[in-house]
Design a protein around this motif. Sequence first.
Motif, PDB file in Angstrom:
ATOM      1  N   ARG A 127      45.124 -34.392   2.192  1.00 45.77           N
ATOM      2  CA  ARG A 127      43.955 -34.724   3.015  1.00 45.77           C
ATOM      3  C   ARG A 127      42.675 -34.565   2.204  1.00 45.77           C
ATOM      4  NH1 ARG A 127      44.821 -35.057   8.429  1.00 45.77           N
ATOM      5  NH2 ARG A 127      42.681 -34.533   8.922  1.00 45.77           N
ATOM      6  N   ALA A 128      42.578 -33.465   1.462  1.00 45.04           N
ATOM      7  CA  ALA A 128      41.386 -33.225   0.641  1.00 45.04           C
ATOM      8  C   ALA A 128      41.247 -34.298  -0.440  1.00 45.04           C
ATOM      9  CB  ALA A 128      41.453 -31.835   0.016  1.00 45.04           C
ATOM     10  N   ALA A 129      42.351 -34.711  -1.028  1.00 44.09           N
ATOM     11  CA  ALA A 129      42.307 -35.736  -2.070  1.00 44.09           C
ATOM     12  C   ALA A 129      41.815 -37.069  -1.500  1.00 44.09           C
ATOM     13  CB  ALA A 129      43.689 -35.901  -2.702  1.00 44.09           C
ATOM     14  N   LEU A 130      42.343 -37.463  -0.338  1.00 51.71           N
ATOM     15  CA  LEU A 130      41.903 -38.721   0.261  1.00 51.71           C
ATOM     16  C   LEU A 130      40.433 -38.653   0.669  1.00 51.71           C
ATOM     17  CD1 LEU A 130      44.822 -39.748   0.206  1.00 51.71           C
ATOM     18  CD2 LEU A 130      44.419 -40.649   2.466  1.00 51.71           C
ATOM     19  N   LYS A 131      40.013 -37.520   1.211  1.00 45.06           N
ATOM     20  CA  LYS A 131      38.597 -37.369   1.569  1.00 45.06           C
ATOM     21  C   LYS A 131      37.715 -37.505   0.331  1.00 45.06           C
ATOM     22  CE  LYS A 131      39.189 -34.423   5.630  1.00 45.06           C
ATOM     23  NZ  LYS A 131      38.965 -33.084   6.187  1.00 45.06           N
ATOM     24  N   GLY A 132      38.189 -37.001  -0.795  1.00 44.66           N
ATOM     25  CA  GLY A 132      37.435 -37.109  -2.038  1.00 44.66           C
ATOM     26  C   GLY A 132      37.339 -38.536  -2.552  1.00 44.66           C
TER      27      GLY A 132
END
Length: 86
Positions: free
Chosen positions: A43-48
């Motif tokens: 999730r954090a990677a996609l948000k980034g």
Amino acid sequence: GYPNRLSSTDTPLAARIVCACDIWDALTHDRPYRVAIGHHQARAALKGMAGASLDPHVVGALLRAERARRAPAVPYGVSVGALSVA
């Protein structure tokens, strides 16, 4: 947008959705060269990537759908707040 050099919303919506889903799948499943990362990290990677290489609206929709999929099911006939499943 490759090979037509399309960017942003010029890229067809279906292509933007497939791209985000493909990245999610690649991050959350084992590969021969690395182990999968957890959903929190994915999730954090996609948000980034949202707004840079991924459509932020598509990322938001994907993450909402993923969260809803992982939420516990409400049994038939049970009321939850204002929501009644009957």
